[in-house]
Write a protein that holds these residues in place. Sequence first.
Motif, PDB file in Angstrom:
ATOM      1  N   ILE A 787       0.838  -1.198   0.000  1.00 11.89           N
ATOM      2  CA  ILE A 787       0.000   0.000   0.000  1.00 11.89           C
ATOM      3  C   ILE A 787       0.873   1.248   0.000  1.00 11.89           C
ATOM      4  CG2 ILE A 787      -1.693   1.305   1.311  1.00 11.89           C
ATOM      5  CD1 ILE A 787      -2.769  -1.361   2.346  1.00 11.89           C
ATOM      6  N   GLY A 788       1.909   1.213   0.833  1.00 10.48           N
ATOM      7  CA  GLY A 788       2.820   2.349   0.882  1.00 10.48           C
ATOM      8  C   GLY A 788       3.427   2.620  -0.486  1.00 10.48           C
ATOM      9  N   LEU A 789       3.797   1.531  -1.148  1.00  3.21           N
ATOM     10  CA  LEU A 789       4.389   1.653  -2.477  1.00  3.21           C
ATOM     11  C   LEU A 789       3.416   2.298  -3.447  1.00  3.21           C
ATOM     12  CD1 LEU A 789       7.087   0.864  -3.656  1.00  3.21           C
ATOM     13  CD2 LEU A 789       6.068  -1.251  -4.476  1.00  3.21           C
ATOM     14  N   ARG A 790       2.203   1.811  -3.395  1.00  2.98           N
ATOM     15  CA  ARG A 790       1.190   2.374  -4.289  1.00  2.98           C
ATOM     16  C   ARG A 790       1.023   3.867  -4.051  1.00  2.98           C
ATOM     17  NH1 ARG A 790      -3.270  -1.249  -6.433  1.00  2.98           N
ATOM     18  NH2 ARG A 790      -2.558  -3.361  -5.976  1.00  2.98           N
ATOM     19  N   MET A 791       0.975   4.196  -2.760  1.00  3.50           N
ATOM     20  CA  MET A 791       0.758   5.612  -2.455  1.00  3.50           C
ATOM     21  C   MET A 791       1.933   6.440  -2.904  1.00  3.50           C
ATOM     22  SD  MET A 791      -1.062   5.400   1.238  1.00  3.50           S
ATOM     23  CE  MET A 791      -1.946   6.925   1.326  1.00  3.50           C
ATOM     24  N   ALA A 792       3.118   5.868  -2.726  1.00  3.79           N
ATOM     25  CA  ALA A 792       4.293   6.616  -3.193  1.00  3.79           C
ATOM     26  C   ALA A 792       4.252   6.801  -4.696  1.00  3.79           C
ATOM     27  CB  ALA A 792       5.562   5.868  -2.779  1.00  3.79           C
ATOM     28  N   ALA A 795      -0.985   6.678  -5.907  1.00  4.76           N
ATOM     29  CA  ALA A 795      -2.360   6.349  -5.544  1.00  4.76           C
ATOM     30  C   ALA A 795      -2.828   7.262  -4.424  1.00  4.76           C
ATOM     31  CB  ALA A 795      -2.433   4.893  -5.101  1.00  4.76           C
ATOM     32  N   SER A 796      -4.056   7.717  -4.507  1.00  5.29           N
ATOM     33  CA  SER A 796      -4.568   8.614  -3.468  1.00  5.29           C
ATOM     34  C   SER A 796      -5.120   7.799  -2.310  1.00  5.29           C
ATOM     35  CB  SER A 796      -5.665   9.488  -4.055  1.00  5.29           C
ATOM     36  OG  SER A 796      -6.765   8.672  -4.390  1.00  5.29           O
ATOM     37  N   ALA A 797      -5.378   8.508  -1.236  1.00  2.65           N
ATOM     38  CA  ALA A 797      -5.926   7.827  -0.049  1.00  2.65           C
ATOM     39  C   ALA A 797      -7.250   7.174  -0.387  1.00  2.65           C
ATOM     40  CB  ALA A 797      -6.071   8.830   1.090  1.00  2.65           C
ATOM     41  N   SER A 798      -8.051   7.870  -1.186  1.00  3.49           N
ATOM     42  CA  SER A 798      -9.379   7.310  -1.475  1.00  3.49           C
ATOM     43  C   SER A 798      -9.256   6.046  -2.319  1.00  3.49           C
ATOM     44  CB  SER A 798     -10.251   8.348  -2.164  1.00  3.49           C
ATOM     45  OG  SER A 798      -9.663   8.739  -3.392  1.00  3.49           O
ATOM     46  N   ASN A 799      -8.233   5.966  -3.155  1.00  6.32           N
ATOM     47  CA  ASN A 799      -8.011   4.733  -3.915  1.00  6.32           C
ATOM     48  C   ASN A 799      -7.770   3.571  -2.985  1.00  6.32           C
ATOM     49  OD1 ASN A 799      -8.290   5.978  -6.304  1.00  6.32           O
ATOM     50  ND2 ASN A 799      -6.131   5.946  -6.903  1.00  6.32           N
ATOM     51  N   VAL A 801      -8.550   3.365   0.181  1.00 10.35           N
ATOM     52  CA  VAL A 801      -9.772   3.053   0.939  1.00 10.35           C
ATOM     53  C   VAL A 801     -10.700   2.206   0.089  1.00 10.35           C
ATOM     54  CG1 VAL A 801     -11.891   4.058   1.846  1.00 10.35           C
ATOM     55  CG2 VAL A 801      -9.687   5.016   2.493  1.00 10.35           C
ATOM     56  N   ARG A 802     -10.833   2.612  -1.162  1.00 10.60           N
ATOM     57  CA  ARG A 802     -11.732   1.851  -2.045  1.00 10.60           C
ATOM     58  C   ARG A 802     -11.274   0.410  -2.174  1.00 10.60           C
ATOM     59  NH1 ARG A 802     -13.034   5.939  -5.613  1.00 10.60           N
ATOM     60  NH2 ARG A 802     -11.165   5.569  -6.863  1.00 10.60           N
ATOM     61  N   MET A 803      -9.964   0.248  -2.266  1.00 13.02           N
ATOM     62  CA  MET A 803      -9.438  -1.107  -2.416  1.00 13.02           C
ATOM     63  C   MET A 803      -9.822  -1.984  -1.216  1.00 13.02           C
ATOM     64  SD  MET A 803      -5.468  -2.279  -2.604  1.00 13.02           S
ATOM     65  CE  MET A 803      -5.153  -2.393  -0.879  1.00 13.02           C
ATOM     66  N   VAL A 804      -9.623  -1.405  -0.038  1.00 14.73           N
ATOM     67  CA  VAL A 804      -9.939  -2.181   1.169  1.00 14.73           C
ATOM     68  C   VAL A 804     -11.438  -2.453   1.259  1.00 14.73           C
ATOM     69  CG1 VAL A 804      -9.906  -2.166   3.676  1.00 14.73           C
ATOM     70  CG2 VAL A 804      -7.938  -1.287   2.409  1.00 14.73           C
ATOM     71  N   MET A 805     -12.210  -1.403   0.997  1.00 17.58           N
ATOM     72  CA  MET A 805     -13.664  -1.551   1.100  1.00 17.58           C
ATOM     73  C   MET A 805     -14.172  -2.571   0.099  1.00 17.58           C
ATOM     74  SD  MET A 805     -14.683   0.541   3.460  1.00 17.58           S
ATOM     75  CE  MET A 805     -16.316   1.142   3.258  1.00 17.58           C
ATOM     76  N   ARG A 806     -13.562  -2.546  -1.089  1.00 14.12           N
ATOM     77  CA  ARG A 806     -14.017  -3.465  -2.129  1.00 14.12           C
ATOM     78  C   ARG A 806     -13.819  -4.903  -1.659  1.00 14.12           C
ATOM     79  NH1 ARG A 806     -12.069  -1.357  -7.077  1.00 14.12           N
ATOM     80  NH2 ARG A 806     -10.094  -2.391  -6.639  1.00 14.12           N
ATOM     81  N   ARG A 807     -12.658  -5.102  -1.052  1.00 14.88           N
ATOM     82  CA  ARG A 807     -12.357  -6.434  -0.546  1.00 14.88           C
ATOM     83  C   ARG A 807     -13.406  -6.865   0.484  1.00 14.88           C
ATOM     84  NH1 ARG A 807      -8.007  -9.875   0.290  1.00 14.88           N
ATOM     85  NH2 ARG A 807      -9.132 -11.856   0.462  1.00 14.88           N
ATOM     86  N   GLY A 808     -13.654  -5.948   1.403  1.00 12.89           N
ATOM     87  CA  GLY A 808     -14.597  -6.270   2.465  1.00 12.89           C
ATOM     88  C   GLY A 808     -15.999  -6.500   1.930  1.00 12.89           C
ATOM     89  N   MET A 809     -16.429  -5.644   1.021  1.00 10.67           N
ATOM     90  CA  MET A 809     -17.797  -5.776   0.526  1.00 10.67           C
ATOM     91  C   MET A 809     -17.951  -6.991  -0.368  1.00 10.67           C
ATOM     92  SD  MET A 809     -19.048  -3.604   2.285  1.00 10.67           S
ATOM     93  CE  MET A 809     -20.781  -3.620   1.892  1.00 10.67           C
ATOM     94  N   ALA A 864     -10.034   0.404   6.696  1.00 10.80           N
ATOM     95  CA  ALA A 864      -9.860   1.237   5.505  1.00 10.80           C
ATOM     96  C   ALA A 864      -9.205   2.564   5.866  1.00 10.80           C
ATOM     97  CB  ALA A 864     -11.212   1.464   4.832  1.00 10.80           C
ATOM     98  N   ARG A 865      -9.691   3.127   6.979  1.00  9.43           N
ATOM     99  CA  ARG A 865      -9.108   4.389   7.413  1.00  9.43           C
ATOM    100  C   ARG A 865      -7.640   4.227   7.744  1.00  9.43           C
ATOM    101  NH1 ARG A 865     -11.574   8.634  11.230  1.00  9.43           N
ATOM    102  NH2 ARG A 865     -10.391   7.459  12.749  1.00  9.43           N
ATOM    103  N   ARG A 866      -7.364   3.110   8.414  1.00 10.83           N
ATOM    104  CA  ARG A 866      -5.981   2.862   8.805  1.00 10.83           C
ATOM    105  C   ARG A 866      -5.102   2.730   7.562  1.00 10.83           C
ATOM    106  NH1 ARG A 866      -3.421  -1.655  11.008  1.00 10.83           N
ATOM    107  NH2 ARG A 866      -5.348  -2.849  10.904  1.00 10.83           N
ATOM    108  N   ALA A 867      -5.648   2.086   6.541  1.00 13.93           N
ATOM    109  CA  ALA A 867      -4.887   1.927   5.299  1.00 13.93           C
ATOM    110  C   ALA A 867      -4.594   3.283   4.683  1.00 13.93           C
ATOM    111  CB  ALA A 867      -5.663   1.057   4.322  1.00 13.93           C
ATOM    112  N   SER A 868      -5.603   4.153   4.724  1.00  8.10           N
ATOM    113  CA  SER A 868      -5.404   5.450   4.078  1.00  8.10           C
ATOM    114  C   SER A 868      -4.398   6.298   4.839  1.00  8.10           C
ATOM    115  CB  SER A 868      -6.738   6.193   3.985  1.00  8.10           C
ATOM    116  OG  SER A 868      -7.139   6.582   5.281  1.00  8.10           O
TER     117      SER A 868
END
Lengths: 879, 111
Positions: A787-792, A795-799, A801-809, A864-868
């Motif tokens: 995730i850190g790599l992606r953000m670097a 990728a934005s925080a909302s991306n 979050v979406r990734m985590v939420m998508r997994r959960g949902m 998700a928040r923690r990921a962001s």
Amino acid sequence: MPLSNWILIVPLRFRSLLRRAQVERDLDDEFRFHLEMKERYEIAHGRSVPEARLAAMRAMDGLEQHKEKCRDMRRVNFIEHLLQDLRYTLRMMAKSPAFTLIALVTLALGIGANTAIFSTVDSVLMRALPFDDPERLVMVWEDNSRAGYPKNTPAPGNFADWTARNRVFSEMEATRGTRANLTGDGTPEFVFGRMVTASFFPVLGVQPLIGRTFSVEEDRTNAPVVVISYALWHRRYLNDKAVIGNPIVMDGAKVTIIGVMPREFVFRQRDADFWRPIAFTAADLTQRGNHFLNVIARLRPGVTIEQARKDMSAVAAAMSKEYRENEHVGATIVPLREELVGNTRPGLLVLITASGSVLLIACANLASLLLARGMVRQREMAVRAAVGAGRGRLLRQMITEGLALATVGGVLGIAVVPAGIRIMARLVPESMPPTAEPALDARLLGFALALSLVTGLLFSILPAWQVARDSLQKNLSQGGRAGMSARTRRLRDALVVTEIALALVLLVAAGLMVRTMAKLQNMELGFRADHLLVARTALSQDRYPSAAARTSFTDRVLDGIRALPGVKAAAYGSTLPFQSGGNTAGYRIEGRTLEPNDPGDALYRAGSDGYLTTLGVQLLEGRVLDRKDRAGAAPVVVVNESFARRYWPAESALGHRITVDQPDVVWRTIVGVVADVRERGYLLDARPAIYAPVAQQSLWHASELIVRAQGDPLSLAPAVRRIVGNVDPEQPVAAVRTMEGILDLAVADRRQQMALLGTFAGLALLLASLGIYGVLSYLVTQRSREIGLRMALGASASNVVRMVMRRGMLLTATGLAIGLGASWALTRLMKKLLYGVAATDSATLGGVSVLVAVVALLACCMPARRASRIDPILVLREE
Amino acid sequence: MSRPSDLLQGTLDLLLLKILALEPLHGWAVSQRLKQVSGDVLQVSDGSLYPALHKLEQEGWIAAEWKTSELGRRARFYSLTTVGRRHMEKEAANWDRLSSAISHVVRLTEI
């Protein structure tokens, strides 16, 4: 193995067990000796001393493993390992107190709840009834389905013929309900009792506590004898043994107490306080018009219920041809247990399934947690594998942990059980004997222990297997972050999906129950149940021998009550709504013959003036009964809408005349039509009903007093007693309650089931959401580098979050789909508990799905928040 | 608990029992004697020797005793028990049957 071997082996193994330290030293010495010998050998063959030593050492490569193998061979290891594992488990539990606490609480509640429910299921559905050979006892009813009474109380004439003609019962006994006023030796008391045939007690196989029961002679001659209940003996005679042989006064007549039944003796009703001989006369035994008996029979040895049913059908068929009254009457046989258990079986089964499901979900959660922790402990496991612990050993270690956790949880859970039993008490049918009451005994403790062990195995076997597999495959050199294998991740996902599905099914079940309760409570009853005080003043024949005397009593009581402040209305009735599913009478209509398929049988209620008004029944036409309707005045009746519409659909029923089967045929004019009242309770339909003024008929006495109060009805109780006391100081006032109380009682068990089911469903949802949270939380931790790599990389925080939420949902959606499918298939099993709601009610299914989705969404939020919030720099630097 | 293949294990057991039938020996001596008697063909690894001996002891076929060795220090000497002798004879008979059957088949294919 032959015995001689055993004699040698047992002391050997014993020695191994007891002198463990000694055995260890021996092993050590043996290997040391071997090493020395090897050294000398090498030196003798030309190696230098250090080289020799090295060679010897190398040859003994894996010394610990060899030793372990030797220990294994001695097979004493099992117990040693167990003790080792237990010690280790305790250390691990102490090291992670949060996990241990959560696990223990979950297990305690789960095991405790299941044990409590099992105790009720066991005593109601499984345990033997406290009668002789109870599985061969049955009850026999008349089957008059045509008139709408598939299970009707038999008439004496039919009982007599059945007894004479059947070939499948060794005994047949009859009982009927009765009541009496006890006077003379203390405060007048109104009691319920039963009149029974002489062999009633013997057929059940029960012995009196003291004294004896009736003889056949006493039944034949209607001797003034009585057997009383333990409860009555205790409260009125204070356990005085001298009452045997003593006369008491019942309904003005002297009867002698000849016996007292044991405390645990209950047969179908809790409130029977005495038993008297039924004393059938010859005339009684030919009477087929009035139906009021309970018939109990014992199957002959070797006869099955099927055979009995066939035989009785044949007997009833023959009788239907011989007697006009029996024209469409058959016989139906119900095993005694079914009779007593009634319809509580589906409810209990649903509950135990629900509580079992909650335990399963808890196990799934624990398994998932253990799988995750297993990753952390992989290093430790790998080390163990390296020093010689085989797969079996590793498995044993983890399973021992699980079993230990579950057992401690189970022991704690036992503390919960007594409270649970109390809660479940309402679901034990009233008709069950008190010995059937669930209690915390050895049997239940055994169940709790067994359940703990099974639970422990269940949640630890999967993680144990998986972790052992993973550890054995990895080598230690991989160091640090051994990630979760794909298989483990899939396992955890599968567990979460299963949890969600189970939780959904439980929620649907609970939702259906809630809707059922709502439907029942919003049902149009046809009368107003609020603010109604109810009491009973049953007048005894000896003190009120004539109708005039009874009318005088009721008039004076009603006048007195109506004069009280806070009383809006008062009246007397024979049978109040919700008190009975029957109490009918035959009728004929003037100038009309009934259709052949018209049974000519309607609900019959006798009341004082103002009865229908006090109940709050709506008048549709004409008038209700009033004071003028007395003996001597024109005979009148009021009928309900169903009655009127059946016979006069196009015109008014007023003015037509009917007669109700009585000794004298009296044509009564219909003077009023009222709306239908749900006389027979929530579940049975309204029927044609006839309301007659009590003073103008002799079929029924009106003993039920109803008082409509301005405020709280119970506050009027003392005044009511006073007034009755003024009119007749010897008259007991019994069963003082409110109409709402009666209604409540009718749904009390359903409400209980709903509450329990709702609690379980809520727990299930909570646990399932914890499961989702756990899985996602772990995911975020494990993939924080990615995730850190992606953000670097932009990728934005909302991306994220979406990734985590998508997994959960995605997990949630899968669980929902499976759960909905399962609900569709399974809830039809609880059809018997529902009312007015289909088992596949789409509103409930939809609503519950939305609820689960929302809760799952919330559970996804925190990870998700923690990921962001992951700081890419920190994470990437961590390598 | 890991076990070598049953056939191998059973054969090893038989060999050890036979060696010990001749005279009581300690572990090292057993492996040396076996090597010697079989002309260096049969060599037991140290890792397999002691587990096998301990298993035989557990089953009651051999008995162990601490005695002074040729080195002067004590060593664990194993000897065959009566039940062990019975078992050995049974296993030897089985082995004879098995090995002659195998030899018979192996020689057949040479035609």
